[in-house]
Scaffold this motif. Structure first.
Motif, PDB file in Angstrom:
ATOM      1  N   GLN A 223       0.827  -1.196   0.000  1.00 14.40           N
ATOM      2  CA  GLN A 223       0.000   0.000   0.000  1.00 14.40           C
ATOM      3  C   GLN A 223       0.871   1.258   0.000  1.00 14.40           C
ATOM      4  OE1 GLN A 223      -3.300   0.067   2.909  1.00 14.40           O
ATOM      5  NE2 GLN A 223      -2.689  -2.033   3.377  1.00 14.40           N
ATOM      6  N   ALA A 224       0.300   2.323  -0.535  1.00 16.19           N
ATOM      7  CA  ALA A 224       0.983   3.614  -0.507  1.00 16.19           C
ATOM      8  C   ALA A 224       0.795   4.255   0.868  1.00 16.19           C
ATOM      9  CB  ALA A 224       0.447   4.535  -1.600  1.00 16.19           C
ATOM     10  N   ASP A 225       1.887   4.567   1.522  1.00 19.66           N
ATOM     11  CA  ASP A 225       1.833   5.303   2.786  1.00 19.66           C
ATOM     12  C   ASP A 225       1.566   6.775   2.462  1.00 19.66           C
ATOM     13  OD1 ASP A 225       3.125   7.043   4.939  1.00 19.66           O
ATOM     14  OD2 ASP A 225       3.170   5.082   5.901  1.00 19.66           O
TER      15      ASP A 225
ATOM     16  N   VAL B 236     -10.088   6.241  -4.445  1.00 20.92           N
ATOM     17  CA  VAL B 236      -8.963   5.363  -4.132  1.00 20.92           C
ATOM     18  C   VAL B 236      -8.384   4.884  -5.453  1.00 20.92           C
ATOM     19  CG1 VAL B 236      -8.207   3.290  -2.931  1.00 20.92           C
ATOM     20  CG2 VAL B 236     -10.097   4.634  -2.001  1.00 20.92           C
ATOM     21  N   TYR B 237      -7.140   5.240  -5.702  1.00 25.39           N
ATOM     22  CA  TYR B 237      -6.490   4.832  -6.945  1.00 25.39           C
ATOM     23  C   TYR B 237      -5.810   3.470  -6.753  1.00 25.39           C
ATOM     24  CZ  TYR B 237      -7.252   9.686  -8.308  1.00 25.39           C
ATOM     25  OH  TYR B 237      -7.829  10.893  -8.608  1.00 25.39           O
ATOM     26  N   ASN B 238      -5.553   2.811  -7.859  1.00 30.65           N
ATOM     27  CA  ASN B 238      -4.891   1.502  -7.791  1.00 30.65           C
ATOM     28  C   ASN B 238      -3.545   1.583  -7.086  1.00 30.65           C
ATOM     29  OD1 ASN B 238      -6.963   0.174  -9.160  1.00 30.65           O
ATOM     30  ND2 ASN B 238      -6.078   0.598 -11.164  1.00 30.65           N
ATOM     31  N   ARG B 239      -2.822   2.699  -7.278  1.00 32.87           N
ATOM     32  CA  ARG B 239      -1.513   2.842  -6.650  1.00 32.87           C
ATOM     33  C   ARG B 239      -1.629   2.953  -5.133  1.00 32.87           C
ATOM     34  NH1 ARG B 239      -1.289   8.773  -9.254  1.00 32.87           N
ATOM     35  NH2 ARG B 239      -2.390   9.934  -7.633  1.00 32.87           N
ATOM     36  N   ASP B 240      -2.804   3.372  -4.622  1.00 36.55           N
ATOM     37  CA  ASP B 240      -2.996   3.443  -3.179  1.00 36.55           C
ATOM     38  C   ASP B 240      -3.045   2.057  -2.551  1.00 36.55           C
ATOM     39  OD1 ASP B 240      -3.143   6.230  -3.304  1.00 36.55           O
ATOM     40  OD2 ASP B 240      -5.297   6.184  -3.686  1.00 36.55           O
ATOM     41  N   ILE B 241      -3.499   1.072  -3.318  1.00 35.86           N
ATOM     42  CA  ILE B 241      -3.618  -0.285  -2.819  1.00 35.86           C
ATOM     43  C   ILE B 241      -2.354  -1.081  -3.080  1.00 35.86           C
ATOM     44  CG2 ILE B 241      -4.991  -2.392  -2.943  1.00 35.86           C
ATOM     45  CD1 ILE B 241      -6.428  -0.004  -1.724  1.00 35.86           C
TER      46      ILE B 241
ATOM     47  N   TYR C  26      -9.003   3.884 -11.252  1.00 38.27           N
ATOM     48  CA  TYR C  26      -9.858   3.912 -10.066  1.00 38.27           C
ATOM     49  C   TYR C  26      -9.959   2.513  -9.467  1.00 38.27           C
ATOM     50  CZ  TYR C  26     -11.637   8.680 -10.679  1.00 38.27           C
ATOM     51  OH  TYR C  26     -11.760  10.040 -10.769  1.00 38.27           O
ATOM     52  N   PHE C  27      -9.718   2.417  -8.170  1.00 35.59           N
ATOM     53  CA  PHE C  27      -9.913   1.158  -7.461  1.00 35.59           C
ATOM     54  C   PHE C  27     -11.265   1.140  -6.760  1.00 35.59           C
ATOM     55  CE2 PHE C  27      -9.630  -1.619  -3.754  1.00 35.59           C
ATOM     56  CZ  PHE C  27      -9.127  -2.775  -4.315  1.00 35.59           C
ATOM     57  N   ALA C  28     -11.567   2.224  -6.050  1.00 33.85           N
ATOM     58  CA  ALA C  28     -12.821   2.273  -5.299  1.00 33.85           C
ATOM     59  C   ALA C  28     -13.058   3.710  -4.846  1.00 33.85           C
ATOM     60  CB  ALA C  28     -12.771   1.331  -4.095  1.00 33.85           C
ATOM     61  N   PHE C  29     -14.142   3.890  -4.097  1.00 34.05           N
ATOM     62  CA  PHE C  29     -14.434   5.143  -3.422  1.00 34.05           C
ATOM     63  C   PHE C  29     -14.487   4.864  -1.923  1.00 34.05           C
ATOM     64  CE2 PHE C  29     -16.400   5.470  -7.614  1.00 34.05           C
ATOM     65  CZ  PHE C  29     -15.906   6.691  -8.058  1.00 34.05           C
ATOM     66  N   GLU C  30     -14.106   5.864  -1.142  1.00 36.37           N
ATOM     67  CA  GLU C  30     -14.135   5.722   0.307  1.00 36.37           C
ATOM     68  C   GLU C  30     -14.537   7.050   0.924  1.00 36.37           C
ATOM     69  OE1 GLU C  30     -10.294   4.746   1.850  1.00 36.37           O
ATOM     70  OE2 GLU C  30      -9.336   6.559   1.091  1.00 36.37           O
ATOM     71  N   PRO C  31     -15.004   7.035   2.175  1.00 31.60           N
ATOM     72  CA  PRO C  31     -15.357   8.294   2.838  1.00 31.60           C
ATOM     73  C   PRO C  31     -14.146   9.227   2.899  1.00 31.60           C
ATOM     74  CG  PRO C  31     -16.209   6.428   4.074  1.00 31.60           C
ATOM     75  CD  PRO C  31     -15.326   5.862   3.006  1.00 31.60           C
TER      76      PRO C  31
END
Length: 551
Positions: A382-384, A417-422, A432-437
């Motif tokens: 995951q991206a810190d 949430v981008y793919n690079r975040d995961i 795009y990977f997902a959406f989050e609050p």
């Protein structure tokens, strides 16, 4: 004359009885599947109370696993009304039970649906083999266990995501387990934008809005002099004199050259306080409607939203009656023979104890007890958010951090949430990977796995050091079905034996079922006692003729 009610709906009352349903289950299983621990049939008007104790042994791994492995035990009650052939109709079920024709006149719907066991017997189907159910080829067996198992999976899939498909009632394979998302339970593939922002209706005072900036040309061959259309007139396409709307035309009117625009000042717009209040109510009711999304039929949702109760609706779908999640403990042992003292093997075990309580079910059904063994997902790349803070699009790095004023005023409190975040090694980092609050990423941190355990990509070869980690994340993760359920088969590289089942389970317990079952008395082996006693009983009786003679 006494008025007698001849249409009473109260059933005849019989003495309630209790019967036992002992549970003893010994089996082996692989990780990542929904293993059937027990099937408990309950008859109409039955209720159930019980307890199941289970011990699960994990076969040997090369090293102690650094990420947790969990066993999730769940129990579900599947009412008979939930089975497909009754269409959720209580009358259809009752007519079937009593052998009456179906409501559509197509004949009697079988209350018990059967299937013929194929070649190899029941053990040829993974579901029956795992559960320990036996039948020889050609035997006719009840389909209720298999259908109930699949109905539980379909119910859970509907609750988890719209992306998950359903299993047929005939599917005899083992269903995949559901992941325990401890890091990303809040992420969704889509969100209801209107429910977050709300929509306020705008009233146009004058519905006719003038369009300005449209032009036409003179007839071809006249020199191409340009003359404007009237503001309220449209182009005469039949004369074939119209230039393309965005062609090289000269602007006209107060707008910039080449601009087509509408004059809204004369039309006028208004927004009422009632419109704002309506938007707030729509948001509130949209949130209420979320709790009913699991129902398959829209009319059921509409009735519930209208405050109308739907009789027996809770009996048309499985419902959960118990759940427990336990972690595996591990122990390491070394070889004792000379020359192999550095060799070791690690085994593990987990223990669970689960109480079952099922209320009185008029329709009867099947209680399905499941066990799902999965490792805790690492998502180690995951991206810190702090480590990856950087200037972007002319903004300083810290401008992307939380800002109380800006975030409070934000109408749409949602982050992408981008793919690079995961996974920083994702081949499509900006996808795009997902959406989050909003700002949810500041409430989590990736696991820090370094040194000899460092793994820069998901497809890196596994060495002995990495066998300390049971990493199950795939290459280029996406928010598809694999995010919610295990994609079988699950890799088992940390285990010394990668072929045979990696887990063994022993479960014991007992269920007490309260119902209308009437039992006979205690039977005693035939020893002739009645005849021997009868021989001693006097047989001389005074007859009626003797009485008459003495009178």
């Amino acid at each position: 004359m006494k008025n007698v009610n001849r249409k009473s709906t109260s059933p005849v009352k019989y003495p309630r009885s209790r019967r036992n349903h002992p549970i003893m289950h010994l089996s082996s299983t692989k990780p990542g599947v929904a293993h059937p621990l027990a099937f408990i049939p309950i008859l109409r008007e039955d209720s159930l109370v019980g307890q199941i104790d289970a011990v699960v042994e994990m076969m040997e791994t090369k090293e102690l696993l650094m990420n947790d492995v969990t066993a999730r035990f769940t129990a579900w009650c599947v009412p008979t009304l939930a089975q497909e052939r009754f269409f959720g109709s209580r009358e259809e079920l009752d007519r079937s039970y009593m052998g009456e024709n179906s409501l559509d006149g197509s004949g009697v719907t079988p209350y018990v649906e059967n299937t013929v066991v194929g070649a190899g017997g029941a053990g040829n189907l993974p579901l029956y083999k795992a559960a320990g159910l036996h039948a020889k080829p050609g035997d006719v067996v009840n389909l209720a266990y298999c259908e109930s198992y699949n109905l539980v999976y379909n119910h859970r899939a509907t609750q988890a995501s719209k992306k998950l498909g359903h299993r047929t009632k005939w599917d005899g394979s083992l269903a995949p387990a559901f992941w325990h998302h401890r890091q990303f339970p809040h992420m969704v593939a889509d969100f209801d934008q209107a429910m977050i922002e709300g929509q306020v209706a705008l009233n146009i005072i004058n519905p006719i809005v003038d369009i300005k900036g449209l032009y036409q040309t003179a007839d071809v061959g006249t020199g191409g002099n340009v003359t404007p259309y009237a503001a309220s007139s449209g182009p005469d396409i039949a004369r074939d004199k119209v230039r393309p709307l965005f062609g090289p035309i000269t602007g006209y009117g107060p707008g910039p050259a080449g601009t087509v625009y509408a004059e809204m000042q004369d039309a006028g717009l208004s927004m009422s306080l009632a419109g704002l209040e309506e938007a707030r109510k729509l948001q509130a009711f949209a949130k209420l409607r979320q709790q009913f999304e699991g129902h398959d039929d829209d009319y059921i949702i509409d009735m519930l939203m209208q405050g109308l109760s739907v009789p027996d609706q809770h009996l048309k779908q499985p419902f959960q009656v118990a759940e427990q999640v336990v972690k595996f403990s591990q122990g390491k042992r070394y070889a004792t023979d000379s020359g192999n003292l550095d060799d070791s093997a690690t085994s593990g075990f987990a223990r669970a104890s689960m109480r079952l309580r099922v209320p009185r079910i008029n329709t009867g059904g099947v209680v399905v007890v499941l066990m799902e063994i999965v490792p805790v997902q690492l998502w180690e790349r995951q991206a810190d958010w702090f480590f990856h803070s950087r200037p972007e699009n002319g903004r300083a790095a810290h401008d992307f951090w939380p800002d109380a004023e800006r975030d409070t005023l934000d109408r749409q409190k949602v982050d992408v949430v981008y793919n690079r975040d995961i996974d920083v090694s994702h081949s499509d980092p900006t996808g795009y990977f997902a959406f989050e609050p909003m700002n949810a990423k500041y409430n989590r941190a990736p696991p820090m796995i370094g040194g000899k355990f460092y793994r820069p990509a998901a497809d890196t070869l596994t060495d002995d050091a990495r066998k300390r980690l049971w990493a199950v994340e795939g290459v280029d993760p996406t928010l598809t079905d694999s995010f919610f359920i295990v994609k079988l088969p699950l890799q088992v590289k940390p285990f010394l034996d990668e072929v045979n089942d990696q887990f063994e389970v022993a479960a014991r317990g007992n269920c007490v079922i309260d119902g209308n079952t009437q039992f006979g008395g205690l039977l005693i082996e035939q020893t002739g006692n009645y005849e021997k006693v009868a021989e001693q009983a006097p047989t001389d009786q005074i007859t009626q003729a003797e009485k008459d003679a003495n009178l």
